[in-house]
Every structure is written in structure tokens, then in C-alpha cells.
Design a protein around this motif. Structure first.
Motif, PDB file in Angstrom:
ATOM      1  N   GLU A 193       0.822  -1.210   0.000  1.00 46.99           N
ATOM      2  CA  GLU A 193       0.000   0.000   0.000  1.00 46.99           C
ATOM      3  C   GLU A 193       0.854   1.257   0.000  1.00 46.99           C
ATOM      4  OE1 GLU A 193      -2.524   2.287  -0.613  1.00 46.99           O
ATOM      5  OE2 GLU A 193      -3.536   0.354  -0.407  1.00 46.99           O
ATOM      6  N   GLN A 194       0.515   2.180  -0.924  1.00 40.02           N
ATOM      7  CA  GLN A 194       1.214   3.457  -1.010  1.00 40.02           C
ATOM      8  C   GLN A 194       0.730   4.431   0.060  1.00 40.02           C
ATOM      9  OE1 GLN A 194       3.634   3.555  -3.475  1.00 40.02           O
ATOM     10  NE2 GLN A 194       4.402   5.354  -2.408  1.00 40.02           N
ATOM     11  N   ASN A 195      -0.539   4.304   0.460  1.00 40.61           N
ATOM     12  CA  ASN A 195      -1.075   5.145   1.537  1.00 40.61           C
ATOM     13  C   ASN A 195      -0.639   4.549   2.877  1.00 40.61           C
ATOM     14  OD1 ASN A 195      -2.711   7.086  -0.044  1.00 40.61           O
ATOM     15  ND2 ASN A 195      -3.805   5.235  -0.667  1.00 40.61           N
ATOM     16  N   ALA A 196       0.637   4.779   3.199  1.00 41.57           N
ATOM     17  CA  ALA A 196       1.275   4.056   4.301  1.00 41.57           C
ATOM     18  C   ALA A 196       0.628   4.345   5.647  1.00 41.57           C
ATOM     19  CB  ALA A 196       2.765   4.415   4.352  1.00 41.57           C
ATOM     20  N   ARG A 197       0.344   5.593   5.922  1.00 42.40           N
ATOM     21  CA  ARG A 197      -0.199   5.931   7.238  1.00 42.40           C
ATOM     22  C   ARG A 197      -1.543   5.238   7.469  1.00 42.40           C
ATOM     23  NH1 ARG A 197       0.844  10.254  10.631  1.00 42.40           N
ATOM     24  NH2 ARG A 197       2.149  11.234   9.032  1.00 42.40           N
ATOM     25  N   GLN A 198      -2.438   5.323   6.496  1.00 40.39           N
ATOM     26  CA  GLN A 198      -3.760   4.712   6.647  1.00 40.39           C
ATOM     27  C   GLN A 198      -3.658   3.190   6.713  1.00 40.39           C
ATOM     28  OE1 GLN A 198      -2.842   7.006   4.472  1.00 40.39           O
ATOM     29  NE2 GLN A 198      -4.336   8.690   4.425  1.00 40.39           N
ATOM     30  N   ALA A 199      -2.747   2.615   5.944  1.00 39.69           N
ATOM     31  CA  ALA A 199      -2.605   1.154   5.940  1.00 39.69           C
ATOM     32  C   ALA A 199      -2.054   0.656   7.273  1.00 39.69           C
ATOM     33  CB  ALA A 199      -1.695   0.724   4.801  1.00 39.69           C
ATOM     34  N   LEU A 200      -1.074   1.363   7.822  1.00 40.45           N
ATOM     35  CA  LEU A 200      -0.485   0.934   9.095  1.00 40.45           C
ATOM     36  C   LEU A 200      -1.493   1.044  10.239  1.00 40.45           C
ATOM     37  CD1 LEU A 200       3.132   2.398   8.832  1.00 40.45           C
ATOM     38  CD2 LEU A 200       2.452  -0.009   8.695  1.00 40.45           C
ATOM     39  N   GLU A 201      -2.471   1.928  10.090  1.00 42.04           N
ATOM     40  CA  GLU A 201      -3.500   2.059  11.133  1.00 42.04           C
ATOM     41  C   GLU A 201      -4.312   0.778  11.283  1.00 42.04           C
ATOM     42  OE1 GLU A 201      -5.819   5.475  10.168  1.00 42.04           O
ATOM     43  OE2 GLU A 201      -4.369   6.897  11.024  1.00 42.04           O
ATOM     44  N   ILE A 202      -4.456  -0.004  10.216  1.00 44.34           N
ATOM     45  CA  ILE A 202      -5.240  -1.244  10.307  1.00 44.34           C
ATOM     46  C   ILE A 202      -4.342  -2.483  10.353  1.00 44.34           C
ATOM     47  CG2 ILE A 202      -7.140  -0.152   9.044  1.00 44.34           C
ATOM     48  CD1 ILE A 202      -6.441  -2.116   6.703  1.00 44.34           C
ATOM     49  N   ALA A 203      -3.025  -2.299  10.305  1.00 47.30           N
ATOM     50  CA  ALA A 203      -2.101  -3.428  10.198  1.00 47.30           C
ATOM     51  C   ALA A 203      -1.803  -4.060  11.556  1.00 47.30           C
ATOM     52  CB  ALA A 203      -0.793  -2.980   9.548  1.00 47.30           C
ATOM     53  N   ASP A 204      -1.855  -5.384  11.601  1.00 47.31           N
ATOM     54  CA  ASP A 204      -1.355  -6.099  12.777  1.00 47.31           C
ATOM     55  C   ASP A 204       0.173  -6.086  12.774  1.00 47.31           C
ATOM     56  OD1 ASP A 204      -3.908  -7.110  13.887  1.00 47.31           O
ATOM     57  OD2 ASP A 204      -4.011  -8.141  11.961  1.00 47.31           O
ATOM     58  N   ILE A 205       0.739  -6.221  11.581  1.00 44.72           N
ATOM     59  CA  ILE A 205       2.194  -6.170  11.440  1.00 44.72           C
ATOM     60  C   ILE A 205       2.524  -5.393  10.165  1.00 44.72           C
ATOM     61  CG2 ILE A 205       2.321  -8.392  10.199  1.00 44.72           C
ATOM     62  CD1 ILE A 205       5.033  -8.819  11.727  1.00 44.72           C
ATOM     63  N   GLY A 206       3.591  -4.608  10.236  1.00 43.10           N
ATOM     64  CA  GLY A 206       3.993  -3.815   9.087  1.00 43.10           C
ATOM     65  C   GLY A 206       5.452  -4.059   8.743  1.00 43.10           C
ATOM     66  N   TYR A 207       5.725  -4.015   7.448  1.00 38.94           N
ATOM     67  CA  TYR A 207       7.095  -4.169   6.942  1.00 38.94           C
ATOM     68  C   TYR A 207       7.443  -2.926   6.137  1.00 38.94           C
ATOM     69  CZ  TYR A 207       6.354  -9.047   8.156  1.00 38.94           C
ATOM     70  OH  TYR A 207       6.074 -10.199   8.840  1.00 38.94           O
ATOM     71  N   VAL A 208       8.487  -2.226   6.542  1.00 40.00           N
ATOM     72  CA  VAL A 208       8.981  -1.084   5.780  1.00 40.00           C
ATOM     73  C   VAL A 208      10.184  -1.562   4.981  1.00 40.00           C
ATOM     74  CG1 VAL A 208       9.862   1.272   5.839  1.00 40.00           C
ATOM     75  CG2 VAL A 208       8.211   0.525   7.572  1.00 40.00           C
ATOM     76  N   LEU A 209      10.021  -1.612   3.653  1.00 36.25           N
ATOM     77  CA  LEU A 209      11.111  -2.061   2.793  1.00 36.25           C
ATOM     78  C   LEU A 209      11.866  -0.863   2.226  1.00 36.25           C
ATOM     79  CD1 LEU A 209       9.697  -5.013   0.628  1.00 36.25           C
ATOM     80  CD2 LEU A 209      10.601  -5.038   2.950  1.00 36.25           C
ATOM     81  N   VAL A 210      13.177  -0.983   2.147  1.00 36.50           N
ATOM     82  CA  VAL A 210      14.033  -0.006   1.484  1.00 36.50           C
ATOM     83  C   VAL A 210      15.057  -0.787   0.680  1.00 36.50           C
ATOM     84  CG1 VAL A 210      15.687   1.874   1.775  1.00 36.50           C
ATOM     85  CG2 VAL A 210      13.718   1.711   3.310  1.00 36.50           C
ATOM     86  N   GLN A 211      15.088  -0.539  -0.624  1.00 35.57           N
ATOM     87  CA  GLN A 211      16.010  -1.221  -1.533  1.00 35.57           C
ATOM     88  C   GLN A 211      15.929  -2.741  -1.384  1.00 35.57           C
ATOM     89  OE1 GLN A 211      19.783   0.754  -0.662  1.00 35.57           O
ATOM     90  NE2 GLN A 211      19.425   2.209  -2.335  1.00 35.57           N
ATOM     91  N   GLY A 212      14.694  -3.226  -1.275  1.00 38.08           N
ATOM     92  CA  GLY A 212      14.458  -4.667  -1.287  1.00 38.08           C
ATOM     93  C   GLY A 212      14.805  -5.415  -0.030  1.00 38.08           C
ATOM     94  N   THR A 213      15.040  -4.680   1.049  1.00 38.21           N
ATOM     95  CA  THR A 213      15.358  -5.362   2.306  1.00 38.21           C
ATOM     96  C   THR A 213      14.528  -4.774   3.436  1.00 38.21           C
ATOM     97  OG1 THR A 213      17.193  -6.162   3.676  1.00 38.21           O
ATOM     98  CG2 THR A 213      17.236  -3.835   3.031  1.00 38.21           C
ATOM     99  N   ASN A 214      14.356  -5.517   4.516  1.00 38.58           N
ATOM    100  CA  ASN A 214      13.561  -5.063   5.654  1.00 38.58           C
ATOM    101  C   ASN A 214      14.320  -3.971   6.410  1.00 38.58           C
ATOM    102  OD1 ASN A 214      13.025  -8.096   5.148  1.00 38.58           O
ATOM    103  ND2 ASN A 214      11.241  -7.485   6.333  1.00 38.58           N
ATOM    104  N   ARG A 215      13.762  -2.753   6.411  1.00 41.23           N
ATOM    105  CA  ARG A 215      14.358  -1.688   7.211  1.00 41.23           C
ATOM    106  C   ARG A 215      13.744  -1.662   8.615  1.00 41.23           C
ATOM    107  NH1 ARG A 215      16.728   3.300   6.002  1.00 41.23           N
ATOM    108  NH2 ARG A 215      17.724   2.124   4.326  1.00 41.23           N
ATOM    109  N   TYR A 216      12.413  -1.783   8.671  1.00 43.65           N
ATOM    110  CA  TYR A 216      11.704  -1.839   9.963  1.00 43.65           C
ATOM    111  C   TYR A 216      10.631  -2.916   9.877  1.00 43.65           C
ATOM    112  CZ  TYR A 216      13.587   2.925  10.487  1.00 43.65           C
ATOM    113  OH  TYR A 216      14.417   4.018  10.553  1.00 43.65           O
ATOM    114  N   THR A 217      10.466  -3.657  10.970  1.00 40.89           N
ATOM    115  CA  THR A 217       9.386  -4.632  11.091  1.00 40.89           C
ATOM    116  C   THR A 217       8.806  -4.520  12.490  1.00 40.89           C
ATOM    117  OG1 THR A 217      10.432  -6.189   9.559  1.00 40.89           O
ATOM    118  CG2 THR A 217       8.744  -7.068  11.019  1.00 40.89           C
ATOM    119  N   ASP A 218       7.515  -4.250  12.595  1.00 40.77           N
ATOM    120  CA  ASP A 218       6.884  -4.123  13.911  1.00 40.77           C
ATOM    121  C   ASP A 218       5.373  -4.109  13.723  1.00 40.77           C
ATOM    122  OD1 ASP A 218       6.597  -3.746  16.703  1.00 40.77           O
ATOM    123  OD2 ASP A 218       8.336  -2.386  16.743  1.00 40.77           O
TER     124      ASP A 218
END
Length: 236
Positions: A193-218
Motif C-alpha cells: 500500500e502506497q497510503n502508508a499511514r492509513q494502511a499501518l492504522e489497520i495493520a497487525d504487522i507492518g514491513y517497511v522495505l528499502v532497496q528490497g530489504t527489511n528496514r523496519y518490522t513491527d
């Protein structure tokens, strides 16, 4: 430690000789909403395609309910319980809404009318237009048809690539509400999802990818509260 329902671990792969994914790991529990966010070109949709078998991995593995499906085709993965809704070209525009849903039941040999009724209950605006060609619907309604068609396969994992792209904020909120309802039935959701803020509001878990790798997972809540994530990816 129990195995996640979907475990796509240490994925490395891309197109041609170029790797887009680099040691990327995505896991989803049963009934969980997992969201992949990140900047343009981060590999979000590529990660989704790798999970669905549209991209050959050079390294890593994809397990569904403990079964290694890394070498299976997308068609075989659908039969294992994966449903995939691409961002574009996700409906048959010259067919009616109901015919689109019936196409989603192509792998079934049972009576699927009850599932169609459930889709109409989930998306009443689509139900009202069941005899209308899908190409005549609004962008949000076409997305609902596309999600409904994927639900016709009775997936245990539903994957959505940018489901709210190009729709109004009101329609986006409505789609997210329906996604929450789907997850409550026990279906796992994996969403880019490109609408990151709204998507993370409903997410049980989120993955922030940067250059194809996990930058943040929580959890979605924790990522929303992380000052680095907010500043870099959510506009402050």
C-alpha cells in the motif's frame, strides 16, 4: 515456536540479473493483516510477486501452512489457498460483475452460489450492479469486484497490490473497513500500500522495505509511533 501461516524468508531475486529483493522476509499469521510499505522502488510489489510465484527466487523459501511452495507456479499456489489481486488489469471489463465473480470460481467444482452471496453482502454497491459490465463501474467498485473475484476461490491468504490506488479517501476508508472484515473471518491479508499511514492504522504487522530489504518490522501501531519511521516514510 510455531510456524507462521505464511513464511517467506530471506528472499533474494529480481528481473534478469538484477536483484530487487535482498534478504527480504515477510511472515503473516492466520487472520492477520500484514502491510508492506516503503518508498517508490523499494521492492514492495516485487516482494508480493515473489510470494505469489511470479518471480523466481535465487535464494530464500516460501512456506504456506508449513508446506514449501517455493517452486510452485502461481496457478498451483491458488489451489493451495492463495488469492492475488494485482493493482491493474484485475477485472474483465466486458463481462458483467456476476460473470467476473463466476470466473473467480474456476477452480471449484462445488456450488459456489453461497460464496457469491457472501461477496454481495460484503460489497452491497457491487451487488446492486451485478448485471452491469464491470468496465462501466467506478474505480472503487472495480476494486471491490476484483477483491470479490479473488474471494471466490475461498483463499486462506489474500494478497492485495495497492488496493486503494486512484480511489477517493472515502472509498479508501471503505475498502480498508472491508479488508478488516475479511481478516476477521480468519483469512490472512498481505497488502502492498502506497497510503502508508492509513494502511499501518489497520495493520497487525507492518514491513517497511528499502532497496528490497527489511528496514523496519513491527506492529502497525509501533511503526506509526516510531519517530524515524514517521519522519522518513510518513511525512512527519
Amino acid at each position: 515456536m510455531t510456524q507462521a501461516y505464511l513464511s517467506a524468508s530471506q528472499m533474494r531475486g529480481g528481473y534478469g540479473k538484477a536483484d530487487i529483493l535482498n534478504d527480504c522476509t515477510i511472515t503473516v499469521e492466520r487472520g492477520q493483516i500484514a502491510v508492506i510499505v516503503g518508498p517508490n522502488g523499494a521492492g514492495k510489489s516485487t516482494a508480493m510477486k515473489a510470494v505469489f510465484g511470479m518471480l523466481n527466487l535465487r535464494e530464500g523459501a516460501v512456506l504456506l501452512d508449513g508446506e514449501d511452495i517455493t517452486r510452485l507456479s502461481p496457478q498451483e499456489r491458488v489451489r493451495k489457498g492463495m488469492g492475488f489481486v494485482p493493482q491493474t488489469h484485475n477485472i474483465f471489463p466486458s463481462m458483467t460483475v456476476e460473470e467476473n465473480l463466476e470466473m473467480g470460481a474456476f477452480i471449484r467444482d462445488d456450488d459456489y452460489r453461497e460464496t457469491i452471496a457472501q461477496v454481495y453482502e460484503l460489497f452491497p454497491a457491487v451487488a446492486d450492479k451485478r448485471r452491469q459490465n464491470a468496465g462501466e463501474l467506478s474505480g472503487g467498485q472495480r476494486q471491490q469486484v476484483a477483491v470479490g473475484r479473488a474471494l471466490m476461490t475461498r483463499p486462506s491468504l489474500l494478497m492485495l497490490d495497492e488496493p486503494t490506488a486512484g480511489v477517493s479517501p472515502i472509498v479508501m476508508d471503505e475498502l480498508f473497513d472491508r479488508i478488516i472484515e475479511i481478516a476477521r473471518t480468519g483469512i490472512s491479508i498481505l497488502m502492498v500500500e502506497q497510503n502508508a499511514r492509513q494502511a499501518l492504522e489497520i495493520a497487525d504487522i507492518g514491513y517497511v522495505l528499502v532497496q528490497g530489504t527489511n528496514r523496519y518490522t513491527d506492529t502497525g501501531k509501533a511503526l506509526m509511533a516510531d519517530p524515524d519511521v514517521r519522519r522518513t516514510f510518513l511525512g512527519g
